[in-house]
Design a protein around this motif. Structure first.
Motif, PDB file in Angstrom:
ATOM      1  N   ASP A 264      11.456  48.313  15.335  1.00 33.32           N
ATOM      2  CA  ASP A 264      12.314  47.036  15.558  1.00 33.32           C
ATOM      3  C   ASP A 264      11.541  45.726  14.649  1.00 33.32           C
ATOM      4  O   ASP A 264      12.251  45.079  14.370  1.00 33.32           O
ATOM      5  CB  ASP A 264      12.207  46.594  17.224  1.00 33.32           C
ATOM      6  N   TRP A 265      10.090  45.699  14.872  1.00 34.70           N
ATOM      7  CA  TRP A 265       9.702  44.546  13.821  1.00 34.70           C
ATOM      8  C   TRP A 265      10.141  44.772  12.394  1.00 34.70           C
ATOM      9  O   TRP A 265      10.334  43.926  11.831  1.00 34.70           O
ATOM     10  CB  TRP A 265       8.068  44.685  14.213  1.00 34.70           C
ATOM     11  N   ILE A 266       9.935  45.998  12.114  1.00 38.26           N
ATOM     12  CA  ILE A 266      10.193  46.093  10.546  1.00 38.26           C
ATOM     13  C   ILE A 266      11.726  45.630  10.309  1.00 38.26           C
ATOM     14  O   ILE A 266      12.166  45.032   9.136  1.00 38.26           O
ATOM     15  CB  ILE A 266      10.024  47.836   9.983  1.00 38.26           C
ATOM     16  N   ALA A 267      12.762  45.852  11.081  1.00 40.70           N
ATOM     17  CA  ALA A 267      13.859  45.684  10.958  1.00 40.70           C
ATOM     18  C   ALA A 267      14.204  44.130  11.124  1.00 40.70           C
ATOM     19  O   ALA A 267      15.108  43.538  10.517  1.00 40.70           O
ATOM     20  CB  ALA A 267      14.960  46.346  12.129  1.00 40.70           C
ATOM     21  N   ARG A 268      13.413  43.612  11.880  1.00 40.21           N
ATOM     22  CA  ARG A 268      13.631  42.163  11.970  1.00 40.21           C
ATOM     23  C   ARG A 268      12.833  41.448  10.851  1.00 40.21           C
ATOM     24  O   ARG A 268      13.280  40.181  10.338  1.00 40.21           O
ATOM     25  CB  ARG A 268      12.749  41.644  13.100  1.00 40.21           C
ATOM     26  N   LYS A 269      11.585  41.893  10.322  1.00 33.60           N
ATOM     27  CA  LYS A 269      10.957  40.972   9.406  1.00 33.60           C
ATOM     28  C   LYS A 269      11.062  41.471   7.932  1.00 33.60           C
ATOM     29  O   LYS A 269      10.407  40.515   7.067  1.00 33.60           O
ATOM     30  CB  LYS A 269       9.497  41.106   9.793  1.00 33.60           C
ATOM     31  N   SER A 270      11.389  42.407   7.611  1.00 34.24           N
ATOM     32  CA  SER A 270      11.449  43.081   6.364  1.00 34.24           C
ATOM     33  C   SER A 270      12.669  43.054   5.774  1.00 34.24           C
ATOM     34  O   SER A 270      13.699  42.567   6.441  1.00 34.24           O
ATOM     35  CB  SER A 270      10.844  44.370   6.249  1.00 34.24           C
ATOM     36  N   ASP A 271      12.995  43.319   4.332  1.00 34.88           N
ATOM     37  CA  ASP A 271      14.311  43.392   3.760  1.00 34.88           C
ATOM     38  C   ASP A 271      14.633  44.697   3.617  1.00 34.88           C
ATOM     39  O   ASP A 271      15.739  45.299   3.096  1.00 34.88           O
ATOM     40  CB  ASP A 271      14.090  42.902   2.412  1.00 34.88           C
ATOM     41  N   GLY A 272      13.784  45.871   4.218  1.00 28.82           N
ATOM     42  CA  GLY A 272      14.226  47.209   4.081  1.00 28.82           C
ATOM     43  C   GLY A 272      13.157  48.143   4.404  1.00 28.82           C
ATOM     44  O   GLY A 272      11.956  47.627   4.718  1.00 28.82           O
ATOM     45  N   TRP A 273      13.134  49.379   4.400  1.00 31.72           N
ATOM     46  CA  TRP A 273      12.079  50.572   5.104  1.00 31.72           C
ATOM     47  C   TRP A 273      12.135  51.670   4.209  1.00 31.72           C
ATOM     48  O   TRP A 273      13.224  51.961   3.875  1.00 31.72           O
ATOM     49  CB  TRP A 273      12.521  50.787   6.204  1.00 31.72           C
ATOM     50  N   ILE A 274      10.967  51.894   3.590  1.00 30.69           N
ATOM     51  CA  ILE A 274      10.798  53.099   2.763  1.00 30.69           C
ATOM     52  C   ILE A 274       9.772  54.137   3.614  1.00 30.69           C
ATOM     53  O   ILE A 274       8.650  53.543   3.963  1.00 30.69           O
ATOM     54  CB  ILE A 274      10.041  53.181   1.323  1.00 30.69           C
ATOM     55  N   THR A 275      10.050  55.325   4.045  1.00 32.38           N
ATOM     56  CA  THR A 275       9.254  56.056   4.843  1.00 32.38           C
ATOM     57  C   THR A 275       9.382  57.504   4.367  1.00 32.38           C
ATOM     58  O   THR A 275      10.119  58.040   3.471  1.00 32.38           O
ATOM     59  CB  THR A 275       9.669  55.918   6.318  1.00 32.38           C
ATOM     60  N   TYR A 276       8.256  58.236   5.002  1.00 30.78           N
ATOM     61  CA  TYR A 276       8.281  59.551   4.282  1.00 30.78           C
ATOM     62  C   TYR A 276       9.260  60.458   4.747  1.00 30.78           C
ATOM     63  O   TYR A 276      10.019  60.530   5.641  1.00 30.78           O
ATOM     64  CB  TYR A 276       6.583  59.995   4.726  1.00 30.78           C
ATOM     65  N   PRO A 277       9.487  61.514   3.724  1.00 31.02           N
ATOM     66  CA  PRO A 277      10.363  62.546   3.994  1.00 31.02           C
ATOM     67  C   PRO A 277       9.959  63.564   5.036  1.00 31.02           C
ATOM     68  O   PRO A 277       8.817  63.713   5.600  1.00 31.02           O
ATOM     69  CB  PRO A 277      10.397  63.495   2.698  1.00 31.02           C
ATOM     70  N   ARG A 278      11.048  64.035   5.883  1.00 33.96           N
ATOM     71  CA  ARG A 278      10.901  64.971   7.083  1.00 33.96           C
ATOM     72  C   ARG A 278      11.677  65.992   7.036  1.00 33.96           C
ATOM     73  O   ARG A 278      12.652  65.980   6.103  1.00 33.96           O
ATOM     74  CB  ARG A 278      11.064  64.047   8.530  1.00 33.96           C
ATOM     75  N   ARG A 279      11.636  67.005   7.949  1.00 34.77           N
ATOM     76  CA  ARG A 279      12.728  67.893   8.123  1.00 34.77           C
ATOM     77  C   ARG A 279      14.227  67.290   7.842  1.00 34.77           C
ATOM     78  O   ARG A 279      14.247  66.311   8.616  1.00 34.77           O
ATOM     79  CB  ARG A 279      12.533  68.699   9.261  1.00 34.77           C
TER      80      ARG A 279
END
Length: 325
Positions: A207-222
């Motif tokens: 939620d904080w990332i969605a509010r305060k950043s311009d996007g999200w890069i996160t690690y690959p999963r199944r």
């Protein structure tokens, strides 16, 4: 007192616009553009390969921030300081986005980060997209006199600091990093700020990332888990910032086989696979709402040049940099 600037349209940044758009997936490649054993690449022929990637319509070149050699970590990235390396790459490329993946904010003073990032952004005419992180190598923190346990709070403070320093003339900032008064950070970015893409969770809630950043890069999963995560991300963005577009990106280690029909087998952070299976994998991600995949070639068994050329011929035309098709 920190007074972050109001949200801007990061689409005003040419690098962001080359990498990200709703419903589209683009591709990038991470320096070092080579496969290698151990933690240190040779860094040979990097600019020529970067130019090949740019000409082939890859969207971005990725740069790591690895301040110290940690023998347990296993990868030094491009070895050189990210800002020095980006300055070198900026002068020898034209259109491709320059993506930090990611700058470890708590280990740097935000004034230095603000000036370095804005300098690269100006010199590249707005091609910088800034991945940021709280840091994942505990051994580095004592060397910089930073408490590892405080990295989440420091990360939050730095995000607000950067946005304030970039968007205002002579801002007044009083916090952990000192008092800024009657002085200004120059240059300013091409847009009101450099787009900030949070890497991993960086000790924050989604939620904080969605509010305060311009996007999200996160690690690959199944894949089924990743598809659900992508959809949850876009749902969260719509809830906290209605109407905003904040992209989802992921890194991906690939060992691309010469046989295009080899099915995937797991490697660290990705797969050994043929390009036919890679295409299917990328198409599933695009349908789910992923916007960028950043390839890491470290664990490959073929020369990086051969892999880049195969991707350029058979894969990138399906997922070209935006504004080039």
């Amino acid at each position: 007192m920190l007074n972050p600037a109001a949200d801007i349209r990061p689409q005003a940044n040419p690098g962001f616009s080359r990498m990200f758009a709703p419903g589209r997936l683009t591709l990038g490649v991470l320096f070092a553009i080579e496969s290698y054993q151990g933690d240190a690449p040779t860094m040979a022929d990097q600019i020529r390969l970067a130019k090949v990637a740019e000409q082939a319509r890859f969207a971005a070149l990725g740069v790591r921030d690895v301040p110290l050699r940690d023998p347990s970590f296993g990868d030094l990235g491009q070895i050189h300081d990210p800002w020095a390396w980006l300055g070198y790459v900026t002068g020898q490329t034209t259109d491709i986005a320059l993506f930090t993946a990611a700058i470890v904010l708590p280990l740097r003073h935000p004034l230095h980060t603000a000036k370095a990032a804005a300098s690269i952004d100006r010199l590249s005419e707005g091609r910088l997209v800034m991945g940021i992180a709280s840091g994942d190598r505990a051994v580095e923190f004592p060397a910089f006199g930073v408490e590892h346990a405080e990295r989440g709070a420091l990360f939050q403070e730095q995000v607000a600091y950067l946005r304030t320093a970039w968007a205002n003339q002579y801002p007044q900032i009083n916090g952990t990093y000192g008092v800024l008064r009657d002085a200004d950070v120059v240059p300013k970015p091409v847009a009101s700020r450099v787009p900030l893409i949070v890497t991993g969770n960086s000790q924050q809630s989604v939620d904080w990332i969605a509010r305060k950043s311009d996007g999200w890069i996160t690690y690959p999963r199944r894949m089924d888990i990743q598809v659900d995560l992508i959809r949850q991300w876009h749902s969260t963005v719509e809830t906290v910032s209605p109407g905003a577009f904040k992209p989802f990106a992921q890194p991906y280690h690939i060992d691309l086989t010469a046989d295009p029909d080899i099915s995937p087998t797991p490697i660290h952070g990705g797969h050994r696979l043929g390009r036919s299976w890679l295409m299917r994998h990328l198409e599933v991600l695009e349908r789910a709402g992923a916007n960028h995949v950043l390839f890491n070639l470290k664990y490959g068994n073929r020369p990086a040049e051969a892999v880049i050329e195969e991707l350029a011929t058979h894969v990138v035309p399906r997922f070209p940099a935006l504004g080039t098709d």
